[in-house]
Design a protein around this motif. Sequence first.
Motif, PDB file in Angstrom:
ATOM      1  N   LEU A   7       8.970  27.356 -49.184  1.00  0.00           N
ATOM      2  CA  LEU A   7       8.605  28.335 -50.213  1.00  0.00           C
ATOM      3  C   LEU A   7       8.410  29.719 -49.601  1.00  0.00           C
ATOM      4  CD1 LEU A   7       7.374  29.213 -53.032  1.00  0.00           C
ATOM      5  CD2 LEU A   7       5.176  28.546 -52.069  1.00  0.00           C
ATOM      6  N   LEU A   8       7.633  29.777 -48.533  1.00  0.00           N
ATOM      7  CA  LEU A   8       7.313  31.077 -47.930  1.00  0.00           C
ATOM      8  C   LEU A   8       8.556  31.706 -47.306  1.00  0.00           C
ATOM      9  CD1 LEU A   8       3.866  29.963 -46.507  1.00  0.00           C
ATOM     10  CD2 LEU A   8       4.225  31.628 -48.346  1.00  0.00           C
ATOM     11  N   GLU A   9       9.404  30.874 -46.687  1.00  0.00           N
ATOM     12  CA  GLU A   9      10.633  31.444 -46.125  1.00  0.00           C
ATOM     13  C   GLU A   9      11.560  31.922 -47.243  1.00  0.00           C
ATOM     14  OE1 GLU A   9      12.730  29.358 -42.974  1.00  0.00           O
ATOM     15  OE2 GLU A   9      14.546  30.532 -43.422  1.00  0.00           O
ATOM     16  N   PHE A  20       0.342  38.706 -54.561  1.00  0.00           N
ATOM     17  CA  PHE A  20      -1.005  38.855 -55.107  1.00  0.00           C
ATOM     18  C   PHE A  20      -1.486  37.463 -55.502  1.00  0.00           C
ATOM     19  CE2 PHE A  20       1.490  42.639 -55.886  1.00  0.00           C
ATOM     20  CZ  PHE A  20       0.683  43.642 -55.344  1.00  0.00           C
ATOM     21  N   GLY A  21      -2.577  37.006 -54.914  1.00  0.00           N
ATOM     22  CA  GLY A  21      -2.925  35.624 -55.206  1.00  0.00           C
ATOM     23  C   GLY A  21      -4.338  35.239 -54.913  1.00  0.00           C
ATOM     24  N   TYR A  31      -1.272  28.107 -48.491  1.00  0.00           N
ATOM     25  CA  TYR A  31      -2.162  29.043 -47.781  1.00  0.00           C
ATOM     26  C   TYR A  31      -2.324  28.665 -46.310  1.00  0.00           C
ATOM     27  CZ  TYR A  31      -3.149  31.984 -51.743  1.00  0.00           C
ATOM     28  OH  TYR A  31      -3.008  32.890 -52.773  1.00  0.00           O
ATOM     29  N   GLN A  32      -2.245  27.362 -46.026  1.00  0.00           N
ATOM     30  CA  GLN A  32      -2.356  26.908 -44.639  1.00  0.00           C
ATOM     31  C   GLN A  32      -1.226  27.480 -43.779  1.00  0.00           C
ATOM     32  OE1 GLN A  32      -1.666  22.732 -44.149  1.00  0.00           O
ATOM     33  NE2 GLN A  32      -2.808  22.606 -42.220  1.00  0.00           N
ATOM     34  N   ARG A  33      -0.057  27.716 -44.390  1.00  0.00           N
ATOM     35  CA  ARG A  33       1.111  28.170 -43.637  1.00  0.00           C
ATOM     36  C   ARG A  33       1.361  29.673 -43.776  1.00  0.00           C
ATOM     37  NH1 ARG A  33       2.233  26.285 -39.544  1.00  0.00           N
ATOM     38  NH2 ARG A  33       4.431  26.884 -39.679  1.00  0.00           N
ATOM     39  N   LEU A  34       0.549  30.354 -44.566  1.00  0.00           N
ATOM     40  CA  LEU A  34       0.767  31.781 -44.822  1.00  0.00           C
ATOM     41  C   LEU A  34       0.819  32.586 -43.519  1.00  0.00           C
ATOM     42  CD1 LEU A  34       1.116  33.546 -47.325  1.00  0.00           C
ATOM     43  CD2 LEU A  34      -1.356  33.795 -47.426  1.00  0.00           C
ATOM     44  N   HIS A  35      -0.079  32.260 -42.586  1.00  0.00           N
ATOM     45  CA  HIS A  35      -0.174  33.031 -41.338  1.00  0.00           C
ATOM     46  C   HIS A  35       1.124  32.960 -40.531  1.00  0.00           C
ATOM     47  CE1 HIS A  35      -0.296  29.650 -38.492  1.00  0.00           C
ATOM     48  NE2 HIS A  35      -0.788  28.995 -39.533  1.00  0.00           N
ATOM     49  N   ALA A  36       1.919  31.908 -40.758  1.00  0.00           N
ATOM     50  CA  ALA A  36       3.156  31.745 -39.988  1.00  0.00           C
ATOM     51  C   ALA A  36       4.292  32.599 -40.551  1.00  0.00           C
ATOM     52  CB  ALA A  36       3.558  30.268 -39.974  1.00  0.00           C
ATOM     53  N   HIS A  37       4.011  33.353 -41.588  1.00  0.00           N
ATOM     54  CA  HIS A  37       5.053  34.190 -42.214  1.00  0.00           C
ATOM     55  C   HIS A  37       4.532  35.618 -42.298  1.00  0.00           C
ATOM     56  CE1 HIS A  37       7.462  30.638 -43.392  1.00  0.00           C
ATOM     57  NE2 HIS A  37       6.270  30.063 -43.371  1.00  0.00           N
ATOM     58  N   PHE A  69       0.475  34.185 -56.637  1.00  0.00           N
ATOM     59  CA  PHE A  69       0.091  32.824 -56.256  1.00  0.00           C
ATOM     60  C   PHE A  69      -1.188  32.469 -56.998  1.00  0.00           C
ATOM     61  CE2 PHE A  69       1.858  32.329 -51.600  1.00  0.00           C
ATOM     62  CZ  PHE A  69       3.158  32.348 -52.090  1.00  0.00           C
ATOM     63  N   ALA A  70      -1.264  31.246 -57.495  1.00  0.00           N
ATOM     64  CA  ALA A  70      -2.523  30.762 -58.080  1.00  0.00           C
ATOM     65  C   ALA A  70      -2.566  29.257 -57.926  1.00  0.00           C
ATOM     66  CB  ALA A  70      -2.627  31.147 -59.554  1.00  0.00           C
ATOM     67  N   THR A  71      -3.757  28.732 -57.956  1.00  0.00           N
ATOM     68  CA  THR A  71      -3.880  27.286 -57.852  1.00  0.00           C
ATOM     69  C   THR A  71      -3.734  26.653 -59.234  1.00  0.00           C
ATOM     70  OG1 THR A  71      -5.198  25.506 -56.875  1.00  0.00           O
ATOM     71  CG2 THR A  71      -6.405  27.234 -58.065  1.00  0.00           C
ATOM     72  N   SER A  72      -3.898  25.339 -59.286  1.00  0.00           N
ATOM     73  CA  SER A  72      -3.682  24.608 -60.543  1.00  0.00           C
ATOM     74  C   SER A  72      -4.798  24.905 -61.543  1.00  0.00           C
ATOM     75  CB  SER A  72      -3.651  23.114 -60.245  1.00  0.00           C
ATOM     76  OG  SER A  72      -4.926  22.715 -59.758  1.00  0.00           O
ATOM     77  N   GLY A  73      -4.679  24.336 -62.703  1.00  0.00           N
ATOM     78  CA  GLY A  73      -5.745  24.382 -63.704  1.00  0.00           C
ATOM     79  C   GLY A  73      -6.189  25.797 -64.027  1.00  0.00           C
ATOM     80  N   PRO A  74      -7.475  26.101 -63.870  1.00  0.00           N
ATOM     81  CA  PRO A  74      -7.970  27.428 -64.268  1.00  0.00           C
ATOM     82  C   PRO A  74      -7.261  28.566 -63.536  1.00  0.00           C
ATOM     83  CG  PRO A  74      -9.619  26.200 -63.008  1.00  0.00           C
ATOM     84  CD  PRO A  74      -8.543  25.236 -63.361  1.00  0.00           C
TER      85      PRO A  74
END
Lengths: 562, 176
Positions: A7-9, A20-21, A31-37, A69-74
């Motif tokens: 996704l990030l690539e 914006f997320g 989010y765990q992989r964000l730093h690698a991009h 970017f947003a998480t599920s539900g709310p």
Amino acid sequence: MTGADILLEALEREGVDTIFGYPGGANLPIYQRLHAHPKLRHILVGHEQGAAHMADGYARASGRPGVVFATSGPGALNTITGLATAFMDSVPLVAVTGQVASGMVGRDAFQESDVIGCSQPVTKHNYLVTRVEDVAPVLKEAFYIASSGRPGPVLIDICKDAQQAECEPAWEERIQRPGYRPAFEPDLSQVERAAAALARAERPVILAGHGVLLSSAEQELIAVAEKAVVPTGTTLLGVGAFPVRHPLSLHMTGFMGTGWNLKAVQNADLLMCVGMRVDDRVTAKLNDWAPRAETFIHVDIDRSEMGKNVRPHLEVVADAGTALRAMLPHLVPPPASRGAWLTQIDRWREEHPLRYAKSNGHLQPQDVMIAMYERCADEAIVVADVGQNQIWAALWWNYLKPGLFINSGGAGTMGFALPAAIGAKFARPEKAVWCVAGEGGFVMTAQELSVAVKHQLDVKIVLLNNFCLGMVRQFQDDFYGGVRSEVDLRHLPDFVKLADAYGLAGIKVERAEQLPEAFDFAQRTPGPVLIDFRIDPSANVYPIVPLGAGLNDFWEQPDDYA
Amino acid sequence: MITPEVVDTRRLRVVTAIVQDHPGVLSRVSGMVRRRGFNIQGLTVGPTGVPGRSRMTLTVDAGHAEADQVEKQLDRLIEVIEIRDVTDSPKLLRELAIVKVSVTGEQREQTTREVQGFGGRLLAANEALVIYELSGEFESVESFLGLMRPLGIVDIARSGPVAMTSLAGLAGPEGE
């Protein structure tokens, strides 16, 4: 690669630089992989609606899709108002929402909601991704759909297990969507007929909408208007599509348009609408709209707009720029009678000028707009909220260039301005960005001030504070028998203190004499600044067409005020 | 006792669509119909000869919208590959109706003959009840149901219409 990395690539491959997320349980793998991009800059927002409006402002200011970017539900549900805002105004967005693991879908899992169902009516398209193999092709297609044809928001709901699973991504370049035809070549016979009708008409008018700006067709519009000698106005969303000080300019049309524009529309024998929906805010009472028009030409990229509100005599289904370029060589000089039409419009312009109260001792919002305009030399981006502030910002600036006025014209989303201004500033850091808002809308998304402070964004907030819900108060006064109901906003916070709490400079302005000093302060202070303008609480928007009436019945600023 | 609803046919549009048979495509189509203020009177979905593509036939009341909006709005959906408003085109339109009626003895034999005269047939029967089926155009299904109504209809199942454009006015084996 994991689905999150794919996704990030994929975002990097699309040229995305800003997201914006807000993180949460169902998008943690991303989010765990964000730093690698590191090419992707993530802006942590205060609320997911803010993220959607920031992405919207980013897209409108840059012309590239905004990313959320947003998480599920709310988290995902909080983006819905932002998606609807972008959808109504045809703004390209790609929203990536986390979803519970595919095996949990439909079991009412924690923070599960039917985001596909909820977002369907307010997106151009949406996807539920349950398999890691689908991440790359869906991302590719989503960007293509969001930004092609009539642009719009696209939502991708990615199950958590698809973010975590691994596969070798297939970076397909081709998109196979047999049912998607984003662009049409204009029907040349219709274009020629339209050109001939423009030349024949005695009292023609062109109205231009957001489609002209989305297609960057301002030069083509000016060329057509000049060659065929046709007075040209814009919709609220089209403000900037035609230079306000051009001799052929009719300024803004519609429900709160200028008197000379409305007179011209109501007396035109030919009307050509380009890149617009002809909605109820343009027509007011539909049966009374443009009653003398014998020819209605509609140019729009979306075939379904043809006849949705008004049935055209001539339809040109095409991108505004393509259509206007095709029309240009077929235009011929107009009949001699055109001079009389232009003279008549000049007379209306003199008889129905924009006016406002100048001498009742209060600070007038129009004076604030004029002072702000004088500072900006036609270069700043103005992002308006919804309500009186929006119309003042539209009418009292002379937008000479396109793309400098951003507002939620279709959905009319209060709280749009601050986050959208932040998004616009991220997209165009070299531009001065002014956020114009009323205090009611401002507090709906005021938490995003922390984003402006954190990134020390030069966003200057012009708060037109009248201690009431001004547009609603005006409607109640003018159209609902003067019964003021729930419009008093005196309980809102002290905005200078609020600014201080968030860590930005704030000042209060109560008199017109303070305007130069206030704008000096805003311009020389780096980072965000809030100016709490205490404006005339009885200031109204004029002209205005009474609810349910036709454009002919517009009200003007009462004489005893002028 | 269920009484068939009387349908105002004046605003009805018959639209055929080829769609990608992705999950949720039916919801997209019906959602578009609802939010544009249209109303579905009949909807059938079935496979086409091409894998991954389904054919829908919709009978839609355009409500207050212009009639051509039904086809135009549905065409905006990304998963709609082809769409045609065939309301005013020469077409074959068929609907299947299955009716359970309580009819016995002498009257049952006579009714069965009349149903066969309509081109329908008897599907099942026991001592108290008979099930008939008929396929035909909307009007003939309606007259068939008109014949059944006095007998005491216990249950009705109607498929909603399926449509296909005819062979462009050629008198051929279609026998239109």
